[in-house]
Design a protein around this motif. Structure first.
Motif, PDB file in Angstrom:
ATOM      1  N   SER A  16       0.808  -1.220   0.000  1.00  0.00           N
ATOM      2  CA  SER A  16       0.000   0.000   0.000  1.00  0.00           C
ATOM      3  C   SER A  16       0.842   1.271   0.000  1.00  0.00           C
ATOM      4  CB  SER A  16      -0.932   0.012   1.216  1.00  0.00           C
ATOM      5  OG  SER A  16      -0.174   0.132   2.404  1.00  0.00           O
ATOM      6  N   LYS A  17       2.123   1.172   0.350  1.00  0.00           N
ATOM      7  CA  LYS A  17       2.983   2.352   0.455  1.00  0.00           C
ATOM      8  C   LYS A  17       3.948   2.413  -0.725  1.00  0.00           C
ATOM      9  CE  LYS A  17       4.779   5.375   3.697  1.00  0.00           C
ATOM     10  NZ  LYS A  17       4.390   5.929   4.933  1.00  0.00           N
ATOM     11  N   ASN A  18       4.071   3.602  -1.318  1.00  0.00           N
ATOM     12  CA  ASN A  18       4.974   3.795  -2.449  1.00  0.00           C
ATOM     13  C   ASN A  18       6.296   4.348  -1.929  1.00  0.00           C
ATOM     14  OD1 ASN A  18       5.995   4.055  -5.007  1.00  0.00           O
ATOM     15  ND2 ASN A  18       4.978   6.001  -5.397  1.00  0.00           N
ATOM     16  N   VAL A  19       7.346   3.505  -1.923  1.00  0.00           N
ATOM     17  CA  VAL A  19       8.652   3.900  -1.398  1.00  0.00           C
ATOM     18  C   VAL A  19       9.662   3.885  -2.538  1.00  0.00           C
ATOM     19  CG1 VAL A  19      10.473   3.311   0.239  1.00  0.00           C
ATOM     20  CG2 VAL A  19       8.103   2.939   0.865  1.00  0.00           C
ATOM     21  N   PRO A  20      10.332   5.021  -2.808  1.00  0.00           N
ATOM     22  CA  PRO A  20      11.338   5.026  -3.876  1.00  0.00           C
ATOM     23  C   PRO A  20      12.575   4.242  -3.461  1.00  0.00           C
ATOM     24  CG  PRO A  20      11.385   7.096  -2.713  1.00  0.00           C
ATOM     25  CD  PRO A  20      10.229   6.320  -2.159  1.00  0.00           C
ATOM     26  N   GLU A  21      13.392   3.901  -4.435  1.00  0.00           N
ATOM     27  CA  GLU A  21      14.625   3.173  -4.135  1.00  0.00           C
ATOM     28  C   GLU A  21      15.711   4.171  -3.752  1.00  0.00           C
ATOM     29  OE1 GLU A  21      17.374  -0.056  -6.423  1.00  0.00           O
ATOM     30  OE2 GLU A  21      15.193  -0.233  -6.483  1.00  0.00           O
ATOM     31  N   PHE A  22      16.353   3.935  -2.621  1.00  0.00           N
ATOM     32  CA  PHE A  22      17.445   4.787  -2.165  1.00  0.00           C
ATOM     33  C   PHE A  22      18.404   3.965  -1.339  1.00  0.00           C
ATOM     34  CE2 PHE A  22      14.038   5.104   0.907  1.00  0.00           C
ATOM     35  CZ  PHE A  22      14.686   4.934   2.114  1.00  0.00           C
ATOM     36  N   ARG A  23      19.601   4.536  -1.115  1.00  0.00           N
ATOM     37  CA  ARG A  23      20.639   3.865  -0.354  1.00  0.00           C
ATOM     38  C   ARG A  23      21.213   4.829   0.660  1.00  0.00           C
ATOM     39  NH1 ARG A  23      24.573   1.841  -5.027  1.00  0.00           N
ATOM     40  NH2 ARG A  23      25.855   3.169  -3.745  1.00  0.00           N
ATOM     41  N   ALA A  24      22.115   4.317   1.486  1.00  0.00           N
ATOM     42  CA  ALA A  24      22.822   5.193   2.417  1.00  0.00           C
ATOM     43  C   ALA A  24      23.670   6.153   1.593  1.00  0.00           C
ATOM     44  CB  ALA A  24      23.694   4.372   3.348  1.00  0.00           C
ATOM     45  N   GLY A  25      23.713   7.412   2.004  1.00  0.00           N
ATOM     46  CA  GLY A  25      24.450   8.437   1.280  1.00  0.00           C
ATOM     47  C   GLY A  25      23.560   9.320   0.436  1.00  0.00           C
ATOM     48  N   ASP A  26      22.319   8.911   0.222  1.00  0.00           N
ATOM     49  CA  ASP A  26      21.389   9.717  -0.559  1.00  0.00           C
ATOM     50  C   ASP A  26      20.781  10.807   0.310  1.00  0.00           C
ATOM     51  OD1 ASP A  26      21.951   7.928  -2.546  1.00  0.00           O
ATOM     52  OD2 ASP A  26      19.967   7.001  -2.578  1.00  0.00           O
ATOM     53  N   THR A  27      20.538  11.963  -0.293  1.00  0.00           N
ATOM     54  CA  THR A  27      19.869  13.049   0.410  1.00  0.00           C
ATOM     55  C   THR A  27      18.369  12.889   0.199  1.00  0.00           C
ATOM     56  OG1 THR A  27      21.765  14.478   0.034  1.00  0.00           O
ATOM     57  CG2 THR A  27      19.709  15.552   0.673  1.00  0.00           C
ATOM     58  N   LEU A  28      17.634  12.830   1.293  1.00  0.00           N
ATOM     59  CA  LEU A  28      16.193  12.574   1.246  1.00  0.00           C
ATOM     60  C   LEU A  28      15.420  13.754   1.802  1.00  0.00           C
ATOM     61  CD1 LEU A  28      16.176   8.975   2.767  1.00  0.00           C
ATOM     62  CD2 LEU A  28      16.311   9.582   0.365  1.00  0.00           C
ATOM     63  N   ARG A  29      14.200  13.907   1.304  1.00  0.00           N
ATOM     64  CA  ARG A  29      13.248  14.838   1.912  1.00  0.00           C
ATOM     65  C   ARG A  29      12.045  14.006   2.321  1.00  0.00           C
ATOM     66  NH1 ARG A  29      11.836  19.126  -1.895  1.00  0.00           N
ATOM     67  NH2 ARG A  29      13.701  20.204  -1.171  1.00  0.00           N
ATOM     68  N   LEU A  30      11.790  13.967   3.627  1.00  0.00           N
ATOM     69  CA  LEU A  30      10.699  13.177   4.174  1.00  0.00           C
ATOM     70  C   LEU A  30       9.576  14.106   4.605  1.00  0.00           C
ATOM     71  CD1 LEU A  30      12.956  11.017   6.481  1.00  0.00           C
ATOM     72  CD2 LEU A  30      12.154  10.388   4.247  1.00  0.00           C
ATOM     73  N   ALA A  31       8.358  13.816   4.184  1.00  0.00           N
ATOM     74  CA  ALA A  31       7.186  14.571   4.613  1.00  0.00           C
ATOM     75  C   ALA A  31       6.608  13.844   5.825  1.00  0.00           C
ATOM     76  CB  ALA A  31       6.166  14.674   3.498  1.00  0.00           C
ATOM     77  N   VAL A  32       6.748  14.452   7.006  1.00  0.00           N
ATOM     78  CA  VAL A  32       6.352  13.825   8.264  1.00  0.00           C
ATOM     79  C   VAL A  32       5.105  14.526   8.792  1.00  0.00           C
ATOM     80  CG1 VAL A  32       7.119  13.202  10.576  1.00  0.00           C
ATOM     81  CG2 VAL A  32       8.784  13.400   8.744  1.00  0.00           C
ATOM     82  N   THR A  33       4.104  13.731   9.187  1.00  0.00           N
ATOM     83  CA  THR A  33       2.888  14.287   9.777  1.00  0.00           C
ATOM     84  C   THR A  33       3.121  14.527  11.261  1.00  0.00           C
ATOM     85  OG1 THR A  33       1.539  13.055   8.220  1.00  0.00           O
ATOM     86  CG2 THR A  33       0.424  13.948  10.134  1.00  0.00           C
ATOM     87  N   ILE A  34       2.893  15.754  11.693  1.00  0.00           N
ATOM     88  CA  ILE A  34       3.062  16.123  13.096  1.00  0.00           C
ATOM     89  C   ILE A  34       1.701  16.502  13.652  1.00  0.00           C
ATOM     90  CG2 ILE A  34       4.102  17.800  14.665  1.00  0.00           C
ATOM     91  CD1 ILE A  34       6.452  17.909  12.718  1.00  0.00           C
ATOM     92  N   THR A  35       1.324  15.859  14.756  1.00  0.00           N
ATOM     93  CA  THR A  35       0.044  16.143  15.395  1.00  0.00           C
ATOM     94  C   THR A  35       0.296  16.928  16.671  1.00  0.00           C
ATOM     95  OG1 THR A  35      -0.815  14.065  14.521  1.00  0.00           O
ATOM     96  CG2 THR A  35      -2.083  15.124  16.265  1.00  0.00           C
TER      97      THR A  35
END
Length: 119
Positions: A16-35
């Motif tokens: 159900s979750k769409n996760v791109p392929e990445f490895r250690a060393g990659d720069t990521l932008r994570l959209a985090v839900t904060i309540t």
């Protein structure tokens, strides 16, 4: 050995979750839900993935960013968590290790990672 019901539930969670392929060393932008109280919002967390561990629904990533006054901030995110809305790969890093814990001891320009050039 895993129970077949638990295994099928985990497969449904992963599908159900769409996760791109990445490895250690990659720069990521994570959209985090904060309540906060009754309100919730999405906040981006951008940094370098320094480790990936686990498997299945228990898979986690450690992301390190440099905060205010040059202080390093690391957070561990379960990839299949509901609080993680989206994972976006910004840059591909060229590294020779699976775990980049040595970045904790480096500061400034020494902590940079070379980028993989795409043709």
């Amino acid at each position: 050995m895993k129970n077949k019901y638990i295994a099928s539930f985990e497969q449904a969670q992963i599908a159900s979750k769409n996760v791109p392929e990445f490895r250690a060393g990659d720069t990521l932008r994570l959209a985090v839900t904060i309540t906060e109280g009754e309100k919730s919002r999405v906040q981006n967390y951008e940094g370098i993935c320094i480790s990936i561990r686990g498997e299945g629904t228990g898979k986690t990533i450690t992301v390190r960013k440099i905060g205010a006054n040059g202080v390093g901030i690391e957070r561990v995110f379960p990839i299949y968590s509901d609080s993680l809305e989206k994972i976006e790969v910004l840059r591909r890093g060229r590294v020779r290790r699976a775990k980049l814990f040595y970045l904790r001891d480096l500061a400034g320009k020494a902590a940079r990672i070379k980028e993989i050039r795409r043709k």
